[in-house]
Design a protein around this motif. Sequence first.
Motif, mmCIF file in Angstrom:
data_model
loop_
_atom_site.group_PDB
_atom_site.id
_atom_site.type_symbol
_atom_site.label_atom_id
_atom_site.label_comp_id
_atom_site.label_asym_id
_atom_site.label_seq_id
_atom_site.Cartn_x
_atom_site.Cartn_y
_atom_site.Cartn_z
ATOM 1 N N ASP A 1 0.717 -1.075 0.059
ATOM 2 C CA ASP A 1 0.216 -0.039 -0.203
ATOM 3 C C ASP A 1 0.822 1.258 0.013
ATOM 4 O O ASP A 1 2.139 1.193 0.076
ATOM 5 N N ASP A 2 0.436 2.374 -0.127
ATOM 6 C CA ASP A 2 1.194 3.766 0.217
ATOM 7 C C ASP A 2 0.917 4.449 1.473
ATOM 8 O O ASP A 2 0.281 3.733 2.328
ATOM 9 N N ALA A 3 1.097 5.530 1.653
ATOM 10 C CA ALA A 3 1.028 5.820 3.048
ATOM 11 C C ALA A 3 -0.092 7.060 2.903
ATOM 12 O O ALA A 3 -0.122 7.614 3.964
ATOM 13 N N THR A 4 -1.128 6.908 1.910
ATOM 14 C CA THR A 4 -2.140 7.813 1.989
ATOM 15 C C THR A 4 -3.422 7.084 2.535
ATOM 16 O O THR A 4 -3.270 5.889 2.919
ATOM 17 N N PRO A 5 -4.477 7.941 3.098
ATOM 18 C CA PRO A 5 -5.545 7.181 3.491
ATOM 19 C C PRO A 5 -6.358 6.232 2.667
ATOM 20 O O PRO A 5 -6.928 5.377 3.170
ATOM 21 N N GLN A 6 -6.314 6.481 1.437
ATOM 22 C CA GLN A 6 -6.936 5.705 0.425
ATOM 23 C C GLN A 6 -6.242 4.511 -0.011
ATOM 24 O O GLN A 6 -4.900 4.597 -0.060
ATOM 25 N N ARG A 7 -6.910 3.298 -0.096
ATOM 26 C CA ARG A 7 -6.273 2.146 -0.309
ATOM 27 C C ARG A 7 -5.624 2.203 -1.796
ATOM 28 O O ARG A 7 -6.476 2.655 -2.680
ATOM 29 N N LEU A 8 -4.209 1.972 -1.761
ATOM 30 C CA LEU A 8 -3.923 1.546 -3.164
ATOM 31 C C LEU A 8 -3.927 0.448 -3.925
ATOM 32 O O LEU A 8 -3.717 -0.614 -3.431
ATOM 33 N N LYS A 9 -4.839 0.487 -5.024
ATOM 34 C CA LYS A 9 -5.063 -0.736 -5.740
ATOM 35 C C LYS A 9 -3.901 -1.370 -6.718
ATOM 36 O O LYS A 9 -3.502 -0.467 -7.614
#
Length: 229
Positions: A20-28
């Motif tokens: 995943d990345d470090a943002t609140p949204q899930r990285l697809k």
Amino acid sequence: MTQRPYVLLSVAVSIDGYIDDATPQRLKLSNAADFDRVDQVRAQSDAILIGAETLRRDNPRLLVNSADRRAARVAAGKPGYPLKIAVSARGDLDPELNFWHHGGDKLVYTTQAGASKLGDRLAGLAEVVALGDDIDLGALLDDLGRRGIARLMVEGGTRILTQFLAAELADELQLAVAPIIVGHAAAPRFLGPAAYPQHRMRLAEVTRIGDVALLRYLPRQSGDAAHEC
């Protein structure tokens, strides 16, 4: 002796090893075709396991999405959905998470301390099983074997995947590598530090799924696995 289930680890990673990345949204990380492949793997499993951290971060439903695959399971005498399993040592699980309100039966493995929190919190939503003072994955697999679970799919996250591989409890690893570089120091990685077995895994298969490379590894040394696809 009760046979433990065949354990398949399934994970999608970036080229630099992040899930995943470090943002609140899930990285697809996967593409549509690979998500469909994962749905097929879920449909072929008796149970799907996920760790508490991933539950809290991603809030997944963890379902077999294809109606045809669910129908095929029922026709084969199985429940429409695999058993869904959460693992939480502390018992810090919100009863409002999507996991509890979609699909079929749910099971939580926890510690004695965690069970004291979850017994009332998840009443009517999931069966809670205390494994002792700590989470013993071997004891967890023994319990699943006694329940008739023959094939277990493990979908993460980092801590759970690390523990299964470090303890040599995984029979198969399906690693989908996406053409993305994350590069965030705060982002979750595929694996954490651990005392891993010092031998080479066997690469059983490489498949191209659009722009994703699926690597199928057999982590155990030759002859170690109880069963193999």
